[in-house]
Design a protein around this motif. Sequence first.
Motif, PDB file in Angstrom:
ATOM      1  N   MET A   1       0.842  -1.174   0.000  1.00  0.00           N
ATOM      2  CA  MET A   1       0.000   0.000   0.000  1.00  0.00           C
ATOM      3  C   MET A   1       0.888   1.239   0.000  1.00  0.00           C
ATOM      4  N   ALA A   2       0.616   2.139  -0.895  1.00  0.00           N
ATOM      5  CA  ALA A   2       1.388   3.381  -0.976  1.00  0.00           C
ATOM      6  C   ALA A   2       0.950   4.317   0.141  1.00  0.00           C
ATOM      7  N   MET A   3       1.914   5.051   0.657  1.00  0.00           N
ATOM      8  CA  MET A   3       1.612   5.992   1.717  1.00  0.00           C
ATOM      9  C   MET A   3       1.990   7.386   1.249  1.00  0.00           C
ATOM     10  N   ARG A   4       1.103   8.314   1.469  1.00  0.00           N
ATOM     11  CA  ARG A   4       1.368   9.688   1.065  1.00  0.00           C
ATOM     12  C   ARG A   4       1.921  10.438   2.262  1.00  0.00           C
ATOM     13  N   MET A   5       3.013  11.115   2.051  1.00  0.00           N
ATOM     14  CA  MET A   5       3.642  11.849   3.133  1.00  0.00           C
ATOM     15  C   MET A   5       3.729  13.318   2.753  1.00  0.00           C
ATOM     16  N   GLU A   6       3.253  14.147   3.643  1.00  0.00           N
ATOM     17  CA  GLU A   6       3.369  15.575   3.422  1.00  0.00           C
ATOM     18  C   GLU A   6       4.319  16.130   4.474  1.00  0.00           C
ATOM     19  N   LEU A   7       5.168  17.025   4.041  1.00  0.00           N
ATOM     20  CA  LEU A   7       6.167  17.567   4.939  1.00  0.00           C
ATOM     21  C   LEU A   7       6.444  19.009   4.558  1.00  0.00           C
ATOM     22  N   ASP A   8       6.565  19.836   5.548  1.00  0.00           N
ATOM     23  CA  ASP A   8       6.911  21.232   5.328  1.00  0.00           C
ATOM     24  C   ASP A   8       8.305  21.281   4.694  1.00  0.00           C
ATOM     25  N   PRO A   9       8.451  21.986   3.566  1.00  0.00           N
ATOM     26  CA  PRO A   9       9.760  22.046   2.901  1.00  0.00           C
ATOM     27  C   PRO A   9      10.873  22.558   3.812  1.00  0.00           C
ATOM     28  N   ALA A  10      10.565  23.516   4.667  1.00  0.00           N
ATOM     29  CA  ALA A  10      11.587  24.051   5.570  1.00  0.00           C
ATOM     30  C   ALA A  10      12.034  22.973   6.555  1.00  0.00           C
ATOM     31  N   VAL A  11      11.087  22.178   7.043  1.00  0.00           N
ATOM     32  CA  VAL A  11      11.420  21.083   7.963  1.00  0.00           C
ATOM     33  C   VAL A  11      12.265  20.044   7.231  1.00  0.00           C
ATOM     34  N   ALA A  12      11.917  19.775   5.979  1.00  0.00           N
ATOM     35  CA  ALA A  12      12.675  18.805   5.179  1.00  0.00           C
ATOM     36  C   ALA A  12      14.116  19.272   4.987  1.00  0.00           C
ATOM     37  N   LEU A  13      14.304  20.559   4.740  1.00  0.00           N
ATOM     38  CA  LEU A  13      15.660  21.083   4.557  1.00  0.00           C
ATOM     39  C   LEU A  13      16.476  21.014   5.842  1.00  0.00           C
ATOM     40  N   VAL A  14      15.837  21.255   6.981  1.00  0.00           N
ATOM     41  CA  VAL A  14      16.541  21.136   8.265  1.00  0.00           C
ATOM     42  C   VAL A  14      16.950  19.678   8.479  1.00  0.00           C
ATOM     43  N   GLY A  15      16.024  18.762   8.198  1.00  0.00           N
ATOM     44  CA  GLY A  15      16.342  17.343   8.328  1.00  0.00           C
ATOM     45  C   GLY A  15      17.456  16.922   7.392  1.00  0.00           C
ATOM     46  N   ALA A  16      17.434  17.451   6.185  1.00  0.00           N
ATOM     47  CA  ALA A  16      18.487  17.132   5.215  1.00  0.00           C
ATOM     48  C   ALA A  16      19.838  17.637   5.708  1.00  0.00           C
ATOM     49  N   ALA A  17      19.861  18.810   6.300  1.00  0.00           N
ATOM     50  CA  ALA A  17      21.119  19.358   6.824  1.00  0.00           C
ATOM     51  C   ALA A  17      21.646  18.494   7.970  1.00  0.00           C
ATOM     52  N   GLU A  18      20.735  18.025   8.826  1.00  0.00           N
ATOM     53  CA  GLU A  18      21.155  17.156   9.922  1.00  0.00           C
ATOM     54  C   GLU A  18      21.692  15.828   9.391  1.00  0.00           C
ATOM     55  N   LEU A  19      21.007  15.274   8.409  1.00  0.00           N
ATOM     56  CA  LEU A  19      21.483  14.025   7.804  1.00  0.00           C
ATOM     57  C   LEU A  19      22.822  14.229   7.105  1.00  0.00           C
ATOM     58  N   ALA A  20      22.990  15.349   6.453  1.00  0.00           N
ATOM     59  CA  ALA A  20      24.259  15.637   5.770  1.00  0.00           C
ATOM     60  C   ALA A  20      25.403  15.699   6.778  1.00  0.00           C
ATOM     61  N   ALA A  21      25.142  16.270   7.946  1.00  0.00           N
ATOM     62  CA  ALA A  21      26.171  16.310   8.993  1.00  0.00           C
ATOM     63  C   ALA A  21      26.508  14.894   9.454  1.00  0.00           C
ATOM     64  N   LEU A  22      25.493  14.040   9.566  1.00  0.00           N
ATOM     65  CA  LEU A  22      25.731  12.649   9.933  1.00  0.00           C
ATOM     66  C   LEU A  22      26.532  11.931   8.849  1.00  0.00           C
ATOM     67  N   VAL A  23      26.227  12.211   7.606  1.00  0.00           N
ATOM     68  CA  VAL A  23      26.980  11.622   6.493  1.00  0.00           C
ATOM     69  C   VAL A  23      28.459  11.993   6.603  1.00  0.00           C
ATOM     70  N   ASP A  24      28.728  13.247   6.897  1.00  0.00           N
ATOM     71  CA  ASP A  24      30.122  13.690   7.053  1.00  0.00           C
ATOM     72  C   ASP A  24      30.822  12.943   8.188  1.00  0.00           C
ATOM     73  N   GLU A  25      30.115  12.786   9.312  1.00  0.00           N
ATOM     74  CA  GLU A  25      30.694  12.066  10.448  1.00  0.00           C
ATOM     75  C   GLU A  25      30.953  10.600  10.102  1.00  0.00           C
ATOM     76  N   LEU A  26      30.003   9.976   9.428  1.00  0.00           N
ATOM     77  CA  LEU A  26      30.169   8.573   9.046  1.00  0.00           C
ATOM     78  C   LEU A  26      31.306   8.402   8.038  1.00  0.00           C
ATOM     79  N   ALA A  27      31.426   9.332   7.118  1.00  0.00           N
ATOM     80  CA  ALA A  27      32.514   9.257   6.144  1.00  0.00           C
ATOM     81  C   ALA A  27      33.866   9.360   6.855  1.00  0.00           C
ATOM     82  N   ALA A  28      33.952  10.256   7.808  1.00  0.00           N
ATOM     83  CA  ALA A  28      35.196  10.391   8.574  1.00  0.00           C
ATOM     84  C   ALA A  28      35.473   9.113   9.373  1.00  0.00           C
TER      85      ALA A  28
END
Length: 97
Positions: A1-28
Amino acid sequence: MAMRMELDPAVALVGAAELAALVDELAAAAVEVQQAMVGSAAIERRDQLALRLGRHVVELAMVVSDLRRYASASAAHERAVAERARELEFQLDARLP
């Protein structure tokens, strides 16, 4: 079953920035694991761990990219909907006495 997700773009960008920081830490961390000095018996295991960690880094980086792309598309859609709503409101006002 497909699920529709709605998210505030600003919240998505904050989450993306947090994930990007985690990516940097994991790469290191992957680099540290790869460079760790181990006995000859542990070299293969060390390399496997570094490779697995590197794969997770790539997967998370793709999630970050997708999330940023979603946020951008969502924000553009919201602007288009708001603009169309203003146009329709203007047209309705023009027709009313």
